[in-house]
Scaffold this motif. Structure first.
Motif, PDB file in Angstrom:
ATOM      1  N   SER A  91       0.437  -3.008   0.129  1.00 45.38           N
ATOM      2  CA  SER A  91       1.037  -3.724   1.252  1.00 45.38           C
ATOM      3  C   SER A  91       2.334  -4.415   0.842  1.00 45.38           C
ATOM      4  CB  SER A  91       0.048  -4.740   1.816  1.00 45.38           C
ATOM      5  OG  SER A  91      -0.409  -5.614   0.802  1.00 45.38           O
ATOM      6  N   GLU A  92       2.380  -4.972  -0.368  1.00 49.47           N
ATOM      7  CA  GLU A  92       3.593  -5.618  -0.858  1.00 49.47           C
ATOM      8  C   GLU A  92       4.734  -4.618  -1.017  1.00 49.47           C
ATOM      9  OE1 GLU A  92       2.805  -9.023  -3.952  1.00 49.47           O
ATOM     10  OE2 GLU A  92       1.498  -7.327  -4.409  1.00 49.47           O
ATOM     11  N   VAL A  93       4.401  -3.467  -1.580  1.00 44.81           N
ATOM     12  CA  VAL A  93       5.420  -2.459  -1.850  1.00 44.81           C
ATOM     13  C   VAL A  93       5.962  -1.889  -0.544  1.00 44.81           C
ATOM     14  CG1 VAL A  93       5.832  -0.213  -2.938  1.00 44.81           C
ATOM     15  CG2 VAL A  93       4.411  -1.911  -4.095  1.00 44.81           C
ATOM     16  N   VAL A  94       5.077  -1.602   0.389  1.00 49.18           N
ATOM     17  CA  VAL A  94       5.505  -1.098   1.695  1.00 49.18           C
ATOM     18  C   VAL A  94       6.377  -2.122   2.414  1.00 49.18           C
ATOM     19  CG1 VAL A  94       4.675  -0.494   4.011  1.00 49.18           C
ATOM     20  CG2 VAL A  94       3.602   0.517   1.991  1.00 49.18           C
ATOM     21  N   GLN A  95       5.967  -3.394   2.375  1.00 44.06           N
ATOM     22  CA  GLN A  95       6.754  -4.429   3.046  1.00 44.06           C
ATOM     23  C   GLN A  95       8.136  -4.579   2.421  1.00 44.06           C
ATOM     24  OE1 GLN A  95       5.495  -6.117   5.907  1.00 44.06           O
ATOM     25  NE2 GLN A  95       7.724  -6.386   6.025  1.00 44.06           N
ATOM     26  N   ALA A  96       8.204  -4.473   1.099  1.00 45.01           N
ATOM     27  CA  ALA A  96       9.502  -4.568   0.423  1.00 45.01           C
ATOM     28  C   ALA A  96      10.424  -3.440   0.863  1.00 45.01           C
ATOM     29  CB  ALA A  96       9.305  -4.528  -1.090  1.00 45.01           C
ATOM     30  N   ALA A  97       9.879  -2.237   0.997  1.00 42.75           N
ATOM     31  CA  ALA A  97      10.681  -1.096   1.439  1.00 42.75           C
ATOM     32  C   ALA A  97      11.153  -1.272   2.874  1.00 42.75           C
ATOM     33  CB  ALA A  97       9.875   0.192   1.304  1.00 42.75           C
ATOM     34  N   LEU A  98      10.272  -1.760   3.738  1.00 42.66           N
ATOM     35  CA  LEU A  98      10.648  -1.988   5.133  1.00 42.66           C
ATOM     36  C   LEU A  98      11.721  -3.057   5.252  1.00 42.66           C
ATOM     37  CD1 LEU A  98       7.122  -1.895   6.831  1.00 42.66           C
ATOM     38  CD2 LEU A  98       8.963  -0.239   7.148  1.00 42.66           C
ATOM     39  N   ASP A  99      11.553  -4.152   4.518  1.00 43.11           N
ATOM     40  CA  ASP A  99      12.521  -5.253   4.589  1.00 43.11           C
ATOM     41  C   ASP A  99      13.901  -4.817   4.114  1.00 43.11           C
ATOM     42  OD1 ASP A  99      10.512  -6.873   5.526  1.00 43.11           O
ATOM     43  OD2 ASP A  99      10.156  -7.891   3.613  1.00 43.11           O
ATOM     44  N   ALA A 100      13.939  -3.985   3.087  1.00 43.00           N
ATOM     45  CA  ALA A 100      15.219  -3.609   2.487  1.00 43.00           C
ATOM     46  C   ALA A 100      15.902  -2.456   3.210  1.00 43.00           C
ATOM     47  CB  ALA A 100      15.016  -3.242   1.014  1.00 43.00           C
ATOM     48  N   HIS A 101      15.109  -1.541   3.781  1.00 43.81           N
ATOM     49  CA  HIS A 101      15.708  -0.301   4.289  1.00 43.81           C
ATOM     50  C   HIS A 101      15.331   0.046   5.724  1.00 43.81           C
ATOM     51  CE1 HIS A 101      17.100   0.750   0.234  1.00 43.81           C
ATOM     52  NE2 HIS A 101      15.921   0.319  -0.196  1.00 43.81           N
ATOM     53  N   GLY A 102      14.310  -0.605   6.270  1.00 41.89           N
ATOM     54  CA  GLY A 102      13.865  -0.257   7.608  1.00 41.89           C
ATOM     55  C   GLY A 102      12.944   0.950   7.595  1.00 41.89           C
ATOM     56  N   PRO A 103      12.190   1.163   8.694  1.00 40.42           N
ATOM     57  CA  PRO A 103      11.163   2.208   8.692  1.00 40.42           C
ATOM     58  C   PRO A 103      11.698   3.625   8.577  1.00 40.42           C
ATOM     59  CG  PRO A 103      11.415   1.231  10.878  1.00 40.42           C
ATOM     60  CD  PRO A 103      12.193   0.380   9.938  1.00 40.42           C
ATOM     61  N   LYS A 104      12.855   3.915   9.125  1.00 38.50           N
ATOM     62  CA  LYS A 104      13.357   5.284   9.081  1.00 38.50           C
ATOM     63  C   LYS A 104      13.828   5.666   7.686  1.00 38.50           C
ATOM     64  CE  LYS A 104      16.475   8.543  11.358  1.00 38.50           C
ATOM     65  NZ  LYS A 104      17.487   8.735  12.422  1.00 38.50           N
ATOM     66  N   ALA A 105      14.670   4.844   7.081  1.00 39.65           N
ATOM     67  CA  ALA A 105      15.215   5.169   5.754  1.00 39.65           C
ATOM     68  C   ALA A 105      14.141   5.122   4.675  1.00 39.65           C
ATOM     69  CB  ALA A 105      16.356   4.218   5.405  1.00 39.65           C
ATOM     70  N   ALA A 106      13.139   4.260   4.853  1.00 39.76           N
ATOM     71  CA  ALA A 106      12.092   4.093   3.825  1.00 39.76           C
ATOM     72  C   ALA A 106      10.886   4.982   4.063  1.00 39.76           C
ATOM     73  CB  ALA A 106      11.652   2.634   3.767  1.00 39.76           C
ATOM     74  N   GLU A 107      10.937   5.862   5.062  1.00 44.63           N
ATOM     75  CA  GLU A 107       9.761   6.618   5.466  1.00 44.63           C
ATOM     76  C   GLU A 107       9.146   7.422   4.322  1.00 44.63           C
ATOM     77  OE1 GLU A 107       8.324   9.865   8.854  1.00 44.63           O
ATOM     78  OE2 GLU A 107      10.450   9.395   8.612  1.00 44.63           O
ATOM     79  N   LYS A 108       9.966   8.174   3.573  1.00 41.07           N
ATOM     80  CA  LYS A 108       9.436   9.021   2.503  1.00 41.07           C
ATOM     81  C   LYS A 108       8.772   8.188   1.418  1.00 41.07           C
ATOM     82  CE  LYS A 108      10.283  13.166   3.925  1.00 41.07           C
ATOM     83  NZ  LYS A 108       9.150  14.061   4.256  1.00 41.07           N
ATOM     84  N   PHE A 109       9.391   7.094   1.061  1.00 40.85           N
ATOM     85  CA  PHE A 109       8.803   6.238   0.022  1.00 40.85           C
ATOM     86  C   PHE A 109       7.471   5.677   0.497  1.00 40.85           C
ATOM     87  CE2 PHE A 109       8.059   2.144  -2.000  1.00 40.85           C
ATOM     88  CZ  PHE A 109       8.115   2.499  -3.340  1.00 40.85           C
ATOM     89  N   ILE A 110       7.417   5.193   1.728  1.00 39.28           N
ATOM     90  CA  ILE A 110       6.185   4.609   2.255  1.00 39.28           C
ATOM     91  C   ILE A 110       5.082   5.660   2.325  1.00 39.28           C
ATOM     92  CG2 ILE A 110       5.144   3.592   4.325  1.00 39.28           C
ATOM     93  CD1 ILE A 110       7.851   2.178   4.781  1.00 39.28           C
ATOM     94  N   GLN A 111       5.434   6.884   2.708  1.00 37.34           N
ATOM     95  CA  GLN A 111       4.434   7.955   2.744  1.00 37.34           C
ATOM     96  C   GLN A 111       3.792   8.158   1.379  1.00 37.34           C
ATOM     97  OE1 GLN A 111       6.593  11.333   4.234  1.00 37.34           O
ATOM     98  NE2 GLN A 111       6.252  10.811   6.381  1.00 37.34           N
ATOM     99  N   GLU A 112       4.600   8.147   0.328  1.00 39.19           N
ATOM    100  CA  GLU A 112       4.059   8.367  -1.015  1.00 39.19           C
ATOM    101  C   GLU A 112       3.133   7.238  -1.438  1.00 39.19           C
ATOM    102  OE1 GLU A 112       4.329  11.183  -2.831  1.00 39.19           O
ATOM    103  OE2 GLU A 112       5.242  11.901  -0.978  1.00 39.19           O
ATOM    104  N   VAL A 113       3.464   6.000  -1.054  1.00 40.54           N
ATOM    105  CA  VAL A 113       2.574   4.870  -1.354  1.00 40.54           C
ATOM    106  C   VAL A 113       1.246   5.036  -0.627  1.00 40.54           C
ATOM    107  CG1 VAL A 113       2.264   2.365  -1.162  1.00 40.54           C
ATOM    108  CG2 VAL A 113       4.509   3.288  -1.783  1.00 40.54           C
ATOM    109  N   LEU A 114       1.329   5.469   0.627  1.00 45.06           N
ATOM    110  CA  LEU A 114       0.119   5.584   1.445  1.00 45.06           C
ATOM    111  C   LEU A 114      -0.815   6.700   0.995  1.00 45.06           C
ATOM    112  CD1 LEU A 114       1.595   4.915   4.995  1.00 45.06           C
ATOM    113  CD2 LEU A 114      -0.044   3.504   3.778  1.00 45.06           C
ATOM    114  N   TRP A 115      -0.277   7.730   0.327  1.00 41.78           N
ATOM    115  CA  TRP A 115      -1.144   8.815  -0.136  1.00 41.78           C
ATOM    116  C   TRP A 115      -2.274   8.283  -1.010  1.00 41.78           C
ATOM    117  CZ3 TRP A 115      -2.205  13.219   1.783  1.00 41.78           C
ATOM    118  CH2 TRP A 115      -1.250  14.020   2.400  1.00 41.78           C
ATOM    119  N   ARG A 116      -1.963   7.329  -1.883  1.00 46.94           N
ATOM    120  CA  ARG A 116      -2.980   6.802  -2.794  1.00 46.94           C
ATOM    121  C   ARG A 116      -4.114   6.135  -2.013  1.00 46.94           C
ATOM    122  NH1 ARG A 116      -3.454   5.940  -8.206  1.00 46.94           N
ATOM    123  NH2 ARG A 116      -1.425   6.923  -8.458  1.00 46.94           N
TER     124      ARG A 116
END
Length: 388
Positions: free
Chosen positions: A60-85
């Motif tokens: 949750s921390e990592v996903v939130q950091a990505a959203l805060d810095a880049h927004g949901p569209k730009a951070a989508e691929k990174f967030i997907q990889e976190v969620l796989w685990r």
């Protein structure tokens, strides 16, 4: 050679690595995430997975950091990889039979190796990086030496192991599990099943020469004939298909009124998130059990990282737990049960134990202690319940 800062398994190390990677979680990650530039050069990916695996830092921390810095569209691929685990853990929680069958199948495969000298020699050559296939051998050495492989390299390696070298997939999964710092029962088992065509039925993953050359930036240039892979999904291993999803298992919720023993494992090294002051603690224990990932020898990298992670959480919560190191054939679990009984604890409390060796081990202790009036209780994170 290490892919992590001095292999420091601490929350501070995880947070420093996270902060350093935040600027790359957007377009940079999407553009370069599939490139395996080689040992010491994996800077296009976060390398946070060993810390996420032990929850020294949270998804949750990592996903939130990505959203805060880049927004949901730009951070989508990174967030997907976190969620796989998290997704894989939930998938296995709903289908525990898959983990049971993997462990039983691995025992069967290891027994078969003992009576098949030729197969044993081929497996040893693959694990020691002596196949003659340059890229595969390099990845085998990198895994053993660093405890890490780029995700794309893991896919290529597994595909070559199964379809080019024709080796048992569970032995390959076991090789990864014994050496990967970020190895967990769900991600490792299900990723190998996916490559083999057992997870997504009828669809296996092919390691292709052009793909390896492109995404290693030309470091490796295998010929198609070297891979000579006959990609046939291994459906015949489990012809009955995937098991039906069950409900998430029920678990005992801790009672703040009872004297409690805090049990630390590397399944979740953020116990301070669970309102510790509301409980009466009469003892604490750490369970070191990475050595139980496999009947074969588990890497010192993995075991040392686990020990450091457990020492870090004990330091952060200002506890001095009794440390129990569990391996097959020792009495550590009996000693743990004795500590619980002597302490006067009426419940053991630990973060939720997902399918894997730690949960398997504690099932035996649970039966012994329940007969003496002691409950095994767990905290489950809202994040897990939501994603699963």
């Amino acid at each position: 050679m290490s892919e992590l800062p001095n292999h420091q398994a601490s929350r501070l190390s995880a947070e420093a690595l996270l902060q350093a990677f935040i600027p790359k979680m957007g377009a940079d990650y999407e553009r370069q995430r599939n490139f395996d530039f080689g040992p010491g050069k994996h800077h296009a990916v976060s390398r946070l997975s060993p810390y996420l695996r032990r929850r020294l830092i949270l998804e949750s921390e990592v996903v939130q950091a990505a959203l805060d810095a880049h927004g949901p569209k730009a951070a989508e691929k990174f967030i997907q990889e976190v969620l796989w685990r998290t997704y894989f853990k939930g998938w296995l929680e709903l289908r525990p039979l898959v983990w049971t069958k993997y462990r039983e199948g691995l025992d069967h495969d290891l027994l078969a190796i003992e009576s098949n000298a030729k197969l044993r020699a081929r497996i040893e050559a693959a694990e020691e990086g002596r196949t003659g296939l340059e890229c595969f051998d390099a990845w085998a050495h990198e895994l053993i030496e660093t405890g890490y492989l780029h995700n794309h390299a893991r896919m290529w390696f597994a595909s070559i192991w199964i379809f080019t070298l024709k080796l048992p997939w569970r032995i390959g999964a076991d090789f990864f599990y014994r050496h990967l710092l970020d190895g967990d029962a769900a991600s490792n088992t299900l990723s190998w099943r996916w490559v083999a065509g057992l997870h997504t039925r009828g669809k296996a993953y092919a390691a292709e020469a052009w793909n390896i050359e492109k995404f290693t930036a030309g470091r490796f240039q295998p010929a198609e004939r070297e891979l000579k892979a006959d990609i046939e999904p291994l459906d015949n291993i489990e012809p009955e298909g995937l098991p039906t999803a069950q409900r998430l298992r029920e678990f005992a919720v801790p009672n703040p009124a009872l004297p409690s023993l805090l049990l630390l494992t590397d399944e979740d090294c953020r116990v301070e998130d669970f309102n510790l002051p509301s409980f009466t603690w009469v003892a604490a224990a750490s369970l070191v059990c990475s050595g139980c990932r496999s009947p074969r020898t588990v890497s010192d990298h993995v075991i040392n990282f686990e020990r450091e992670a457990l020492a870090d959480v004990a330091y952060r919560i200002q506890q001095s737990p009794v440390v129990f190191t569990v391996s097959s054939g020792n009495d550590a679990l009996a000693d743990l049960a004795e500590l619980v009984l002597q302490s006067g604890a009426k419940q053991i409390i630990t973060p939720y134990l997902t399918q894997g060796p730690t949960a398997d081990l504690l099932q035996g202790v649970q039966k012994t202690l329940e007969a003496r009036g002691v409950r095994l209780c767990e905290w489950r994170r809202e994040w897990d319940a939501m994603v699963w």
